[in-house]
Scaffold this motif. Structure first.
Motif, PDB file in Angstrom:
ATOM      1  N   GLU A 187       0.834  -1.263  -0.072  1.00  4.31           N
ATOM      2  CA  GLU A 187       0.066   0.038   0.070  1.00  4.31           C
ATOM      3  C   GLU A 187       0.925   1.158  -0.062  1.00  4.31           C
ATOM      4  O   GLU A 187       0.333   2.448  -0.544  1.00  4.31           O
ATOM      5  CB  GLU A 187      -1.138   0.062   1.179  1.00  4.31           C
ATOM      6  N   VAL A 188       1.955   1.338   0.804  1.00  3.05           N
ATOM      7  CA  VAL A 188       3.053   2.275   0.519  1.00  3.05           C
ATOM      8  C   VAL A 188       3.989   2.449  -0.635  1.00  3.05           C
ATOM      9  O   VAL A 188       4.009   3.351  -1.176  1.00  3.05           O
ATOM     10  CB  VAL A 188       3.705   2.320   2.013  1.00  3.05           C
ATOM     11  N   LYS A 189       4.530   1.359  -0.617  1.00  3.07           N
ATOM     12  CA  LYS A 189       5.566   1.148  -1.840  1.00  3.07           C
ATOM     13  C   LYS A 189       5.125   1.170  -3.102  1.00  3.07           C
ATOM     14  O   LYS A 189       5.602   1.303  -4.153  1.00  3.07           O
ATOM     15  CB  LYS A 189       6.615   0.037  -1.559  1.00  3.07           C
ATOM     16  N   GLY A 190       3.872   0.500  -3.345  1.00  2.00           N
ATOM     17  CA  GLY A 190       3.136   0.221  -4.469  1.00  2.00           C
ATOM     18  C   GLY A 190       3.368  -1.176  -5.115  1.00  2.00           C
ATOM     19  O   GLY A 190       4.332  -1.731  -4.647  1.00  2.00           O
ATOM     20  N   GLY A 191       2.417  -1.875  -5.879  1.00  2.00           N
ATOM     21  CA  GLY A 191       2.540  -3.117  -6.063  1.00  2.00           C
ATOM     22  C   GLY A 191       1.292  -3.817  -6.057  1.00  2.00           C
ATOM     23  O   GLY A 191       0.425  -3.322  -6.049  1.00  2.00           O
ATOM     24  N   GLY A 192       1.315  -5.114  -6.386  1.00  2.00           N
ATOM     25  CA  GLY A 192       0.001  -5.976  -6.284  1.00  2.00           C
ATOM     26  C   GLY A 192       0.320  -7.478  -6.871  1.00  2.00           C
ATOM     27  O   GLY A 192       1.575  -7.906  -6.476  1.00  2.00           O
ATOM     28  N   TYR A 193      -0.846  -7.727  -7.578  1.00  3.66           N
ATOM     29  CA  TYR A 193      -0.489  -9.123  -8.031  1.00  3.66           C
ATOM     30  C   TYR A 193      -1.785  -9.363  -9.059  1.00  3.66           C
ATOM     31  O   TYR A 193      -2.757  -8.565  -9.269  1.00  3.66           O
ATOM     32  CB  TYR A 193      -1.030 -10.060  -6.696  1.00  3.66           C
ATOM     33  N   ILE A 194      -1.668 -10.437  -9.712  1.00  2.28           N
ATOM     34  CA  ILE A 194      -2.698 -11.047 -10.404  1.00  2.28           C
ATOM     35  C   ILE A 194      -2.680 -12.439 -10.060  1.00  2.28           C
ATOM     36  O   ILE A 194      -1.769 -13.340  -9.933  1.00  2.28           O
ATOM     37  CB  ILE A 194      -2.303 -10.985 -11.971  1.00  2.28           C
ATOM     38  N   LYS A 195      -3.803 -12.928  -9.836  1.00  2.99           N
ATOM     39  CA  LYS A 195      -4.192 -14.257  -9.417  1.00  2.99           C
ATOM     40  C   LYS A 195      -5.113 -14.686 -10.517  1.00  2.99           C
ATOM     41  O   LYS A 195      -6.146 -14.006 -10.800  1.00  2.99           O
ATOM     42  CB  LYS A 195      -4.939 -14.242  -8.123  1.00  2.99           C
ATOM     43  N   TYR A 196      -4.805 -15.795 -11.370  1.00  2.80           N
ATOM     44  CA  TYR A 196      -5.273 -16.211 -12.319  1.00  2.80           C
ATOM     45  C   TYR A 196      -5.556 -17.669 -12.542  1.00  2.80           C
ATOM     46  O   TYR A 196      -4.688 -18.330 -11.689  1.00  2.80           O
ATOM     47  CB  TYR A 196      -4.647 -15.971 -13.594  1.00  2.80           C
ATOM     48  N   LYS A 197      -6.299 -18.213 -13.409  1.00  6.53           N
ATOM     49  CA  LYS A 197      -6.263 -19.772 -13.728  1.00  6.53           C
ATOM     50  C   LYS A 197      -6.324 -19.841 -15.026  1.00  6.53           C
ATOM     51  O   LYS A 197      -7.029 -18.906 -15.887  1.00  6.53           O
ATOM     52  CB  LYS A 197      -7.723 -20.266 -13.262  1.00  6.53           C
ATOM     53  N   VAL A 198      -5.802 -20.810 -15.663  1.00  4.03           N
ATOM     54  CA  VAL A 198      -5.766 -21.126 -17.171  1.00  4.03           C
ATOM     55  C   VAL A 198      -6.889 -22.170 -17.495  1.00  4.03           C
ATOM     56  O   VAL A 198      -6.592 -23.323 -16.896  1.00  4.03           O
ATOM     57  CB  VAL A 198      -4.545 -21.373 -17.802  1.00  4.03           C
ATOM     58  N   ASN A 199      -7.866 -22.019 -18.328  1.00  2.64           N
ATOM     59  CA  ASN A 199      -8.996 -22.984 -18.429  1.00  2.64           C
ATOM     60  C   ASN A 199      -9.429 -23.884 -17.069  1.00  2.64           C
ATOM     61  O   ASN A 199      -9.512 -24.892 -16.943  1.00  2.64           O
ATOM     62  CB  ASN A 199      -8.136 -24.188 -19.652  1.00  2.64           C
ATOM     63  N   ASP A 200      -9.863 -22.912 -16.056  1.00  2.00           N
ATOM     64  CA  ASP A 200     -10.356 -23.152 -15.072  1.00  2.00           C
ATOM     65  C   ASP A 200      -9.536 -24.342 -14.198  1.00  2.00           C
ATOM     66  O   ASP A 200      -9.892 -25.374 -13.570  1.00  2.00           O
ATOM     67  CB  ASP A 200     -11.629 -23.862 -15.210  1.00  2.00           C
ATOM     68  N   GLY A 201      -8.182 -24.354 -14.458  1.00  2.00           N
ATOM     69  CA  GLY A 201      -7.178 -25.021 -13.828  1.00  2.00           C
ATOM     70  C   GLY A 201      -6.720 -24.568 -12.545  1.00  2.00           C
ATOM     71  O   GLY A 201      -7.652 -23.868 -12.059  1.00  2.00           O
ATOM     72  N   GLU A 202      -5.522 -25.029 -12.209  1.00  2.00           N
ATOM     73  CA  GLU A 202      -4.963 -24.477 -10.734  1.00  2.00           C
ATOM     74  C   GLU A 202      -4.836 -23.064 -10.724  1.00  2.00           C
ATOM     75  O   GLU A 202      -4.550 -22.629 -11.716  1.00  2.00           O
ATOM     76  CB  GLU A 202      -3.790 -25.485 -10.713  1.00  2.00           C
ATOM     77  N   SER A 203      -4.812 -22.477  -9.570  1.00  2.00           N
ATOM     78  CA  SER A 203      -4.778 -21.125  -9.324  1.00  2.00           C
ATOM     79  C   SER A 203      -3.213 -20.625  -9.091  1.00  2.00           C
ATOM     80  O   SER A 203      -2.520 -21.517  -8.610  1.00  2.00           O
ATOM     81  CB  SER A 203      -5.426 -20.641  -8.048  1.00  2.00           C
ATOM     82  N   HIS A 204      -2.951 -19.458  -9.822  1.00  2.00           N
ATOM     83  CA  HIS A 204      -1.512 -19.250  -9.836  1.00  2.00           C
ATOM     84  C   HIS A 204      -1.626 -17.642  -9.629  1.00  2.00           C
ATOM     85  O   HIS A 204      -2.404 -17.044  -9.817  1.00  2.00           O
ATOM     86  CB  HIS A 204      -0.920 -19.390 -11.093  1.00  2.00           C
ATOM     87  N   THR A 205      -0.339 -17.172  -8.746  1.00  2.00           N
ATOM     88  CA  THR A 205      -0.448 -15.620  -8.591  1.00  2.00           C
ATOM     89  C   THR A 205       0.903 -15.010  -9.070  1.00  2.00           C
ATOM     90  O   THR A 205       2.318 -15.850  -8.873  1.00  2.00           O
ATOM     91  CB  THR A 205      -0.313 -15.519  -7.138  1.00  2.00           C
ATOM     92  N   ILE A 206       0.822 -14.049  -9.725  1.00  2.00           N
ATOM     93  CA  ILE A 206       2.162 -13.382 -10.087  1.00  2.00           C
ATOM     94  C   ILE A 206       2.373 -12.047  -9.458  1.00  2.00           C
ATOM     95  O   ILE A 206       1.241 -11.171  -9.487  1.00  2.00           O
ATOM     96  CB  ILE A 206       2.179 -13.254 -11.561  1.00  2.00           C
ATOM     97  N   GLU A 207       3.358 -11.898  -8.690  1.00  2.00           N
ATOM     98  CA  GLU A 207       3.442 -10.515  -8.009  1.00  2.00           C
ATOM     99  C   GLU A 207       3.862  -9.392  -8.944  1.00  2.00           C
ATOM    100  O   GLU A 207       4.465  -9.593  -9.878  1.00  2.00           O
ATOM    101  CB  GLU A 207       4.745 -10.425  -7.084  1.00  2.00           C
ATOM    102  N   LEU A 208       3.145  -7.953  -8.775  1.00  2.00           N
ATOM    103  CA  LEU A 208       3.594  -6.852  -9.392  1.00  2.00           C
ATOM    104  C   LEU A 208       4.079  -5.828  -8.564  1.00  2.00           C
ATOM    105  O   LEU A 208       3.901  -5.616  -7.515  1.00  2.00           O
ATOM    106  CB  LEU A 208       2.159  -6.267 -10.159  1.00  2.00           C
ATOM    107  N   GLY A 209       5.146  -5.384  -9.142  1.00  2.00           N
ATOM    108  CA  GLY A 209       5.984  -4.444  -8.619  1.00  2.00           C
ATOM    109  C   GLY A 209       5.472  -3.129  -9.058  1.00  2.00           C
ATOM    110  O   GLY A 209       4.808  -3.016  -9.759  1.00  2.00           O
ATOM    111  N   PRO A 210       6.050  -1.883  -8.325  1.00  2.00           N
ATOM    112  CA  PRO A 210       5.538  -0.567  -8.671  1.00  2.00           C
ATOM    113  C   PRO A 210       5.772  -0.100 -10.124  1.00  2.00           C
ATOM    114  O   PRO A 210       5.164   0.650 -10.743  1.00  2.00           O
ATOM    115  CB  PRO A 210       6.298   0.155  -7.622  1.00  2.00           C
ATOM    116  N   ASP A 211       6.755  -0.570 -10.577  1.00  2.00           N
ATOM    117  CA  ASP A 211       7.132  -0.335 -12.149  1.00  2.00           C
ATOM    118  C   ASP A 211       6.565  -1.386 -13.102  1.00  2.00           C
ATOM    119  O   ASP A 211       6.727  -1.219 -14.501  1.00  2.00           O
ATOM    120  CB  ASP A 211       8.514  -0.444 -12.458  1.00  2.00           C
ATOM    121  N   ASP A 212       5.642  -2.278 -12.729  1.00  2.00           N
ATOM    122  CA  ASP A 212       4.908  -3.376 -13.715  1.00  2.00           C
ATOM    123  C   ASP A 212       3.863  -2.850 -13.900  1.00  2.00           C
ATOM    124  O   ASP A 212       3.171  -3.508 -14.984  1.00  2.00           O
ATOM    125  CB  ASP A 212       4.857  -4.668 -12.888  1.00  2.00           C
ATOM    126  N   VAL A 213       3.195  -1.674 -13.605  1.00  2.00           N
ATOM    127  CA  VAL A 213       1.720  -1.252 -13.932  1.00  2.00           C
ATOM    128  C   VAL A 213       1.938   0.169 -14.281  1.00  2.00           C
ATOM    129  O   VAL A 213       2.586   1.025 -13.303  1.00  2.00           O
ATOM    130  CB  VAL A 213       0.892  -1.334 -12.767  1.00  2.00           C
TER     131      VAL A 213
END
Length: 157
Positions: free
Chosen positions: A18-44
């Motif tokens: 919340e202070v430094k910036g960043g986040g994530y994308i939590k996703y599934k491909v074809n309703d499969g297993e859930s995955h998460t990719i972290e986002l840094g402040p410069d990724d968005v």
């Protein structure tokens, strides 16, 4: 002694996304297993934060994915509700494969929050299947569903 413990317990409180910036994308491909990719402040890139752009652009870093996935999407003039990604700048790579374009006509980025501190969206994206070393248009499209969440760095609010 209790004062020192309290001080240590709170020492990292300002190190959060919340202070430094960043986040994530939590996703599934074809309703499969859930995955998460972290986002840094410069990724968005948020419209008008450190730039004069009218678009939202998200690009994950390959090293943030444990299985070699990477995603990029752009939304021009983002608004609350359904937005179509800009096809020329939107793609998905699964397990170190070639980048498959995201088909704008079938895909949506549903933004439900966009303010000076947080942006969130539900993703429903369809992309070419490029897992065989090259993209094959005759294969069924991959369906990526998920959640995007990003906190704008405090100094840009």
């Amino acid at each position: 002694m209790a004062g020192a413990f309290t001080l240590l317990a709170c020492s990292g409180i300002n190190d959060s996304w919340e202070v430094k910036g960043g986040g994530y994308i939590k996703y599934k491909v074809n309703d499969g297993e859930s995955h998460t990719i972290e986002l840094g402040p410069d990724d968005v890139e948020i419209p008008f934060i450190r730039n004069s752009h009218h678009y939202l652009y998200v690009k994950t870093q390959l090293e943030e994915s444990s299985r070699g996935d990477q995603i990029a999407f752009m939304v021009n003039n983002p608004k609350l509700g359904n937005n179509a990604p800009v096809q020329e700048y939107s793609w998905f790579s699964m397990e170190f494969s070639e980048q498959g374009r995201i088909f704008a006509e079938n895909s949506t980025v549903h933004i439900d929050q966009k303010d000076d501190s947080t942006w969130t969206a539900d993703l429903e994206l369809y992309t070419a299947d490029c897992r065989n070393g090259h993209c094959i248009d005759t294969l069924p499209k991959l369906k990526i569903t998920g959640r995007f969440r990003y906190w704008i760095p405090e100094e840009y609010r």
